[in-house]
Design a protein around this motif. Structure first.
Motif, short mmCIF file in Angstrom:
data_model
loop_
_atom_site.label_atom_id
_atom_site.label_comp_id
_atom_site.label_asym_id
_atom_site.label_seq_id
_atom_site.Cartn_x
_atom_site.Cartn_y
_atom_site.Cartn_z
N THR A 128 0.85 -1.19 0.00
CA THR A 128 0.00 0.00 0.00
C THR A 128 0.89 1.24 0.00
OG1 THR A 128 -1.67 -1.19 1.27
CG2 THR A 128 -1.84 1.21 1.21
N LEU A 129 0.58 2.17 -0.88
CA LEU A 129 1.45 3.33 -1.06
C LEU A 129 0.87 4.59 -0.45
CD1 LEU A 129 2.33 2.76 -4.82
CD2 LEU A 129 3.64 2.04 -2.83
N SER A 130 1.77 5.46 0.03
CA SER A 130 1.37 6.79 0.46
C SER A 130 1.70 7.77 -0.66
CB SER A 130 2.15 7.18 1.73
OG SER A 130 3.51 7.41 1.41
N SER A 131 1.34 9.01 -0.47
CA SER A 131 1.61 10.00 -1.51
C SER A 131 3.11 10.26 -1.67
CB SER A 131 0.91 11.32 -1.16
OG SER A 131 1.36 11.81 0.10
N LEU A 132 3.90 9.84 -0.68
CA LEU A 132 5.34 10.06 -0.74
C LEU A 132 6.09 8.89 -1.36
CD1 LEU A 132 5.91 11.49 2.87
CD2 LEU A 132 5.74 12.79 0.74
N THR A 133 5.38 7.80 -1.62
CA THR A 133 6.05 6.55 -1.97
C THR A 133 5.77 6.12 -3.39
OG1 THR A 133 5.52 5.92 0.31
CG2 THR A 133 6.51 4.24 -1.08
N THR A 134 6.79 5.64 -4.06
CA THR A 134 6.61 4.98 -5.35
C THR A 134 6.67 3.48 -5.12
OG1 THR A 134 8.99 5.13 -5.76
CG2 THR A 134 7.61 6.86 -6.69
N SER A 135 6.06 2.73 -6.02
CA SER A 135 6.02 1.27 -5.87
C SER A 135 7.39 0.67 -6.11
CB SER A 135 5.02 0.67 -6.85
OG SER A 135 5.56 0.66 -8.17
N PRO A 136 7.63 -0.55 -5.62
CA PRO A 136 8.89 -1.22 -5.92
C PRO A 136 9.18 -1.31 -7.42
CG PRO A 136 7.77 -2.37 -4.14
CD PRO A 136 6.82 -1.32 -4.65
N LEU A 137 8.13 -1.52 -8.24
CA LEU A 137 8.34 -1.60 -9.68
C LEU A 137 8.79 -0.25 -10.24
CD1 LEU A 137 8.37 -3.25 -12.24
CD2 LEU A 137 5.91 -2.80 -12.52
N HIS A 138 8.22 0.84 -9.75
CA HIS A 138 8.69 2.17 -10.15
C HIS A 138 10.19 2.31 -9.83
CE1 HIS A 138 4.40 3.51 -10.17
NE2 HIS A 138 4.84 4.40 -11.02
N GLU A 139 10.55 1.89 -8.61
CA GLU A 139 11.95 1.99 -8.19
C GLU A 139 12.85 1.15 -9.09
OE1 GLU A 139 13.09 4.03 -6.09
OE2 GLU A 139 11.40 4.65 -4.87
N ALA A 140 12.37 -0.03 -9.47
CA ALA A 140 13.15 -0.90 -10.36
C ALA A 140 13.36 -0.24 -11.71
CB ALA A 140 12.45 -2.25 -10.53
N CYS A 141 12.34 0.46 -12.20
CA CYS A 141 12.44 1.15 -13.49
C CYS A 141 13.38 2.35 -13.39
CB CYS A 141 11.06 1.59 -13.96
SG CYS A 141 10.00 0.20 -14.43
N MET A 142 13.41 3.00 -12.23
CA MET A 142 14.37 4.09 -12.03
C MET A 142 15.78 3.53 -11.98
SD MET A 142 12.56 6.54 -9.19
CE MET A 142 10.82 6.99 -9.32
N GLY A 143 15.93 2.37 -11.32
CA GLY A 143 17.25 1.75 -11.19
C GLY A 143 17.78 1.22 -12.50
#
Length: 257
Positions: free
Chosen positions: A115-130
């Motif tokens: 579950t995400l807050s307004s401050l958080t990106t999902s793990p998949l978002h983070e993987a795409c950034m990485g």
């Protein structure tokens, strides 16, 4: 003779308790596996939290310290612990593109779609950034949502395009990511155009992107590219091709009538 007091083990710091950054955090972050194992054996809590609710597991994942991650998980570290931003250790491991850390966390039951807050990106978002395509693949294989939404970028596809990670874009599109999903009317193609990636433009067009989509500034993707650049010429080619196809269709339709 004065008796020297021996160091006390960390027995007080389970999740929810606050402490200064500890030796456990330091060992986990620096990859000092032998020291970490010794601390655990002496009774140190693997779930002690420092400022911002950061656990040793967060720090080990943030640095891609695979051996330390394994030690912490085997010692009972809470796999979905959240820091004050709402990020879990899986978010950190995905962000640095550590495939082994991600795999271990998933094997220990880490939530793929927390579950995400307004401050958080999902793990998949983070993987795409990485930018690690293998991490993106394993996350999708475990059920990561392709349409998870980030308030700043939009979907994981938007993030991959904005960060110029072509291999990740390919994985997402082949997995069924919606090519024309828009945030504030901005599509993945707008991001690909801004980073001037011909390969991504080609790929997005192949999967049916709308080259004429306008964003909130009433701009098409091509309007973000310097005229005459390879990326601009690429979009101009697809524009002329589309116009020829429309003209051919109109001619055939008129002939049939």
């Amino acid at each position: 003779m004065m008796e020297v007091e021996t160091a006390r083990p960390y027995f007080f710091g389970d999740i929810g308790c606050w402490s200064e950054r500890t030796e456990v955090h330091e060992a986990a972050s620096e990859g000092h596996a032998a020291q970490l194992q010794q601390l655990i054996q002496s009774g140190a809590s693997v779930n002690i939290v420092a400022v911002d609710s950061i656990t040793p597991l967060h720090e080990a994942c943030e640095r891609g310290q695979t051996q330390c991650v394994r030690l912490l998980l085997d010692a009972g570290a809470q796999v979905d612990a959240r820091n004050t931003d709402g990020s879990t250790p899986l978010c950190e491991a995905c962000s640095v593109g550590s495939f082994d850390c991600v795999r271990m966390l998933l094997e220990h039951g880490a939530k793929v779609n927390p579950t995400l807050s307004s401050l958080t990106t999902s793990p998949l978002h983070e993987a795409c950034m990485g930018g690690n395509a293998d991490v993106v693949k394993i996350m999708i294989a475990k059920g990561a949502s392709l349409e998870a939404y980030d308030l700043y970028y939009g979907t994981p596809l938007h993030v991959a395009c904005a960060n110029d990670h072509t291999a990740c874009v390919k994985v997402l599109l082949n997995a069924g990511a919606k090519v024309n999903y828009a945030r504030l009317h901005k599509t993945a193609l707008h991001h690909a155009a801004k980073v001037k990636s011909v390969d991504m433009i080609d790929m997005l067009v192949e999967f049916g992107t709308n080259i004429y989509a306008k964003d909130k500034n009433d701009k098409k993707p091509i309007e973000y590219i310097e005229p005459g650049s390879p990326a601009a010429l690429c979009l101009e080619f697809y524009d002329s091709k589309s116009q020829c196809e429309r003209g051919f269709y109109t001619t055939v339709t008129s002939f049939k009538q």
